[in-house]
Design a protein around this motif. Structure first.
Motif, PDB file in Angstrom:
ATOM      1  N   ARG A  26      36.450   1.708 -20.897  1.00 59.78           N
ATOM      2  CA  ARG A  26      35.523   2.740 -20.430  1.00 59.78           C
ATOM      3  C   ARG A  26      35.419   2.751 -18.901  1.00 59.78           C
ATOM      4  O   ARG A  26      35.192   3.789 -18.293  1.00 59.78           O
ATOM      5  CB  ARG A  26      34.156   2.479 -21.048  1.00 59.78           C
ATOM      6  CG  ARG A  26      33.123   3.492 -20.666  1.00 59.78           C
ATOM      7  CD  ARG A  26      31.833   3.165 -21.357  1.00 59.78           C
ATOM      8  NE  ARG A  26      31.582   4.255 -22.275  1.00 59.78           N
ATOM      9  CZ  ARG A  26      30.554   4.359 -23.053  1.00 59.78           C
ATOM     10  NH1 ARG A  26      29.666   3.393 -23.101  1.00 59.78           N
ATOM     11  NH2 ARG A  26      30.383   5.391 -23.813  1.00 59.78           N
ATOM     12  N   CYS A  27      35.577   1.592 -18.275  1.00 54.51           N
ATOM     13  CA  CYS A  27      35.467   1.468 -16.815  1.00 54.51           C
ATOM     14  C   CYS A  27      36.465   2.407 -16.139  1.00 54.51           C
ATOM     15  O   CYS A  27      37.646   2.442 -16.481  1.00 54.51           O
ATOM     16  CB  CYS A  27      35.734   0.023 -16.400  1.00 54.51           C
ATOM     17  SG  CYS A  27      35.725  -0.226 -14.606  1.00 54.51           S
ATOM     18  N   ALA A  38      33.543   1.232  -8.908  1.00 55.26           N
ATOM     19  CA  ALA A  38      33.232   0.057  -8.084  1.00 55.26           C
ATOM     20  C   ALA A  38      31.786  -0.040  -7.618  1.00 55.26           C
ATOM     21  O   ALA A  38      31.496  -0.807  -6.711  1.00 55.26           O
ATOM     22  CB  ALA A  38      34.186  -0.042  -6.894  1.00 55.26           C
ATOM     23  N   GLN A  39      30.892   0.695  -8.217  1.00 53.22           N
ATOM     24  CA  GLN A  39      29.482   0.572  -7.849  1.00 53.22           C
ATOM     25  C   GLN A  39      28.985  -0.849  -8.111  1.00 53.22           C
ATOM     26  O   GLN A  39      28.209  -1.394  -7.341  1.00 53.22           O
ATOM     27  CB  GLN A  39      28.630   1.592  -8.606  1.00 53.22           C
ATOM     28  CG  GLN A  39      28.944   3.030  -8.263  1.00 53.22           C
ATOM     29  CD  GLN A  39      28.825   3.296  -6.783  1.00 53.22           C
ATOM     30  OE1 GLN A  39      27.798   3.038  -6.175  1.00 53.22           O
ATOM     31  NE2 GLN A  39      29.895   3.783  -6.187  1.00 53.22           N
ATOM     32  N   CYS A  40      29.450  -1.452  -9.200  1.00 57.43           N
ATOM     33  CA  CYS A  40      29.046  -2.813  -9.532  1.00 57.43           C
ATOM     34  C   CYS A  40      29.501  -3.795  -8.453  1.00 57.43           C
ATOM     35  O   CYS A  40      28.757  -4.702  -8.074  1.00 57.43           O
ATOM     36  CB  CYS A  40      29.594  -3.216 -10.896  1.00 57.43           C
ATOM     37  SG  CYS A  40      31.390  -3.068 -11.056  1.00 57.43           S
ATOM     38  N   ALA A  41      30.707  -3.607  -7.937  1.00 60.10           N
ATOM     39  CA  ALA A  41      31.235  -4.504  -6.910  1.00 60.10           C
ATOM     40  C   ALA A  41      30.461  -4.383  -5.598  1.00 60.10           C
ATOM     41  O   ALA A  41      30.316  -5.362  -4.873  1.00 60.10           O
ATOM     42  CB  ALA A  41      32.716  -4.226  -6.675  1.00 60.10           C
ATOM     43  N   PHE A  42      29.941  -3.202  -5.315  1.00 59.70           N
ATOM     44  CA  PHE A  42      29.126  -3.029  -4.111  1.00 59.70           C
ATOM     45  C   PHE A  42      27.749  -3.656  -4.278  1.00 59.70           C
ATOM     46  O   PHE A  42      27.217  -4.237  -3.343  1.00 59.70           O
ATOM     47  CB  PHE A  42      28.954  -1.539  -3.780  1.00 59.70           C
ATOM     48  CG  PHE A  42      30.209  -0.880  -3.296  1.00 59.70           C
ATOM     49  CD1 PHE A  42      30.863  -1.311  -2.157  1.00 59.70           C
ATOM     50  CD2 PHE A  42      30.744   0.189  -3.986  1.00 59.70           C
ATOM     51  CE1 PHE A  42      32.032  -0.704  -1.718  1.00 59.70           C
ATOM     52  CE2 PHE A  42      31.914   0.806  -3.570  1.00 59.70           C
ATOM     53  CZ  PHE A  42      32.549   0.360  -2.436  1.00 59.70           C
ATOM     54  N   CYS A  76      26.260   1.915 -12.971  1.00 69.40           N
ATOM     55  CA  CYS A  76      27.567   2.248 -13.529  1.00 69.40           C
ATOM     56  C   CYS A  76      27.545   3.666 -14.093  1.00 69.40           C
ATOM     57  O   CYS A  76      26.808   3.952 -15.036  1.00 69.40           O
ATOM     58  CB  CYS A  76      27.956   1.262 -14.624  1.00 69.40           C
ATOM     59  SG  CYS A  76      29.576   1.616 -15.331  1.00 69.40           S
ATOM     60  N   PRO A  77      28.319   4.580 -13.521  1.00 66.68           N
ATOM     61  CA  PRO A  77      28.260   5.979 -13.942  1.00 66.68           C
ATOM     62  C   PRO A  77      28.765   6.239 -15.360  1.00 66.68           C
ATOM     63  O   PRO A  77      28.444   7.261 -15.948  1.00 66.68           O
ATOM     64  CB  PRO A  77      29.119   6.722 -12.920  1.00 66.68           C
ATOM     65  CG  PRO A  77      29.881   5.702 -12.181  1.00 66.68           C
ATOM     66  CD  PRO A  77      29.233   4.379 -12.399  1.00 66.68           C
TER      67      PRO A  77
END
Length: 87
Positions: free
Chosen positions: A9-10, A14-18, A53-54
């Motif tokens: 699904r990912c 990269a919102q999580c990484a930020f 996470c969008p």
């Protein structure tokens, strides 16, 4: 706390990484690396990453130990019966 990421699904936004760089990292443009057993001190950042996470690819599972550290409802400031005054 335990993290599960649906890598199918990912989409690599990269919102999580930020938001939680000590837990999530991008490897290349689309490949996500993450620590499924994130440290307790990363909880706030991880919760933000999950919410950001969008595509909703990140699932946060709280362990019994995590739940033991959640304050009881009556321990939260401002909770409990009000004193004085008419209703």
């Amino acid at each position: 706390m335990r993290l599960v990421v649906d890598l199918n699904r990912c989409q690599g936004y990269a919102q999580c990484a930020f938001l939680a760089p000590d837990v999530f990292a991008m490897h290349g443009d689309e490949s996500l690396l993450y620590n499924p057993e994130a440290a307790a001190e990363q909880r706030e950042n991880v919760e933000r990453a999950v919410a950001a996470c969008p595509v909703g690819a990140i699932l946060l599972e709280l362990t019994d130990e995590d739940m033991a550290n959640v304050p009881a409802p009556d321990a939260v400031a401002g909770a409990g019966p009000r004193s004085g005054g008419a209703r």
